[in-house]
Scaffold this motif. Structure first.
Motif, short mmCIF file in Angstrom:
data_model
loop_
_atom_site.label_atom_id
_atom_site.label_comp_id
_atom_site.label_asym_id
_atom_site.label_seq_id
_atom_site.Cartn_x
_atom_site.Cartn_y
_atom_site.Cartn_z
N ARG A 50 -9.18 -3.24 -2.81
CA ARG A 50 -7.97 -3.90 -2.32
C ARG A 50 -8.02 -5.41 -2.53
NH1 ARG A 50 -5.50 -1.45 3.22
NH2 ARG A 50 -3.31 -1.92 2.82
N TRP A 129 2.22 -2.26 0.32
CA TRP A 129 1.60 -2.33 -1.00
C TRP A 129 2.51 -3.06 -1.96
CZ3 TRP A 129 -3.31 -0.63 -1.09
CH2 TRP A 129 -3.70 0.24 -0.06
N ASP A 217 -12.84 0.05 0.78
CA ASP A 217 -11.94 -1.09 0.98
C ASP A 217 -10.98 -0.87 2.15
OD1 ASP A 217 -10.13 0.72 -0.06
OD2 ASP A 217 -9.14 -0.74 -1.35
N ARG A 219 -8.70 1.65 2.55
CA ARG A 219 -7.52 2.50 2.33
C ARG A 219 -7.92 3.97 2.48
NH1 ARG A 219 -5.35 1.42 -3.54
NH2 ARG A 219 -6.59 -0.47 -3.27
#
Length: 294
Positions: A50, A129, A217, A219
């Motif tokens: 990310r 996002w 990361d 997610r």
């Protein structure tokens, strides 16, 4: 040759490409041992990262990318067609491409594809996002002629744009692909129905390897890698979010059979858009604010 064994590899890629390559080697070997001659990996096989700074630290151009080199070696080692669903590649102008690679049994590149549709969304659970802030979008859909049939390349969010897959089917693609890193929220809501819809409406197989689970990361991705028949039947599924290999035997002649039964590709007609009441209709490809917001 219309019959082949396909495999979709489910991964949980972290931020270190070398560690991800070690997993890739193991799972590709497992797929080849199961008799797969076509093996697909998920979107962002090389690194799910990310942080822009973290991604920049491992970013390389195509010629020097570690995943591309490893994939070339593995394809030749196992004598398979290896489809890297995507990995981040440095391109001109300091930009990044979300790029898929299809490699032949000799290890040479057959085709590559840059993701066209950028995932720029704000989800109900607070996730936000903006892929367009990091990645340069591709401009062309890509198909490849393989010994077992014509294949269309796509990546993740592309699955929500049926016109892309229709364009591939109209030029003879009998196998469509959408390797992904679907978020858990959108995956739980839409993953299966989108994959099956693209298969049914195009009379084509759909193969989609996925990322799954909680990544380094932060997610979280949905998993549930799928292989779907032209009739919408799920032929194989990883019904979880753990790393896995799924396989299915595919006969591309079934695509032609499905298109004969329901010849919607053949029966399609061009049409215009007319708004009742006299309002000017938008031209093809043109967005009106009222329509885009609906």
């Amino acid at each position: 040759m219309s019959i082949f064994r396909a495999a979709a590899i489910q991964m949980r890629s972290g931020t270190d490409p070398q560690a991800n390559i070690a997993v890739l080697e193991r799972l590709v070997g497992e797929a080849a041992a199961k008799g797969a001659v076509y093996v697909q990996t998920p979107e962002m096989t090389g690194a799910v990262q990310r942080s822009r700074e973290g991604l920049a630290a491992v970013l390389r151009d195509e010629e020097n990318d570690l995943v591309v080199r490893a994939a070339s070696r593995l394809a030749a080692q196992h004598g398979i067609h290896l489809h890297i669903g995507s990995t981040a590649i440095a391109v001109e102008g300091g930009k990044i491409a979300n790029r898929a690679f299809l490699l032949g049994p000799d290890g040479k590149k057959i085709a590559s594809y840059d993701k066209i549709h950028m995932f720029d969304v704000d989800l109900d659970n607070g996730e936000s996002w903006r892929e367009s802030a990091v990645y340069a979008a591709g401009n062309d859909t890509v198909i490849a002629d393989l010994p077992f049939g014509r294949m269309g390349l796509a990546i993740c969010y592309d699955i929500r744009f049926p016109q892309l897959f229709r364009a591939q089917a109209e030029v003879g693609a009998s196998v469509l692909t959408a390797p992904a890193a679907f978020t858990r929220q959108t995956g739980e809501a839409h993953w299966h129905v989108l994959q099956r819809a693209r298969a049914i409406e195009n009379g084509a197989f759909v193969i989609s390897a996925a990322q799954g689970g909680l990544h380094e990361d932060g997610r979280e991705t949905y998993g549930h890698s799928l292989i779907v028949s032209p009739w919408g039947e799920v032929l194989a599924e990883a019904d979880h979010d753990e790393p896995a290999v799924i396989v299915a035997d595919i006969d591309t002649a079934e695509s032609a059979a499905a298109r004969r039964k329901v010849p919607n590709l053949k029966n399609a007609r061009p049409f215009g858009v007319r708004v009742a009441g006299g309002e000017a209709a938008p031209k093809a490809g043109e967005k009106k604010e009222s329509i885009a917001a609906s």
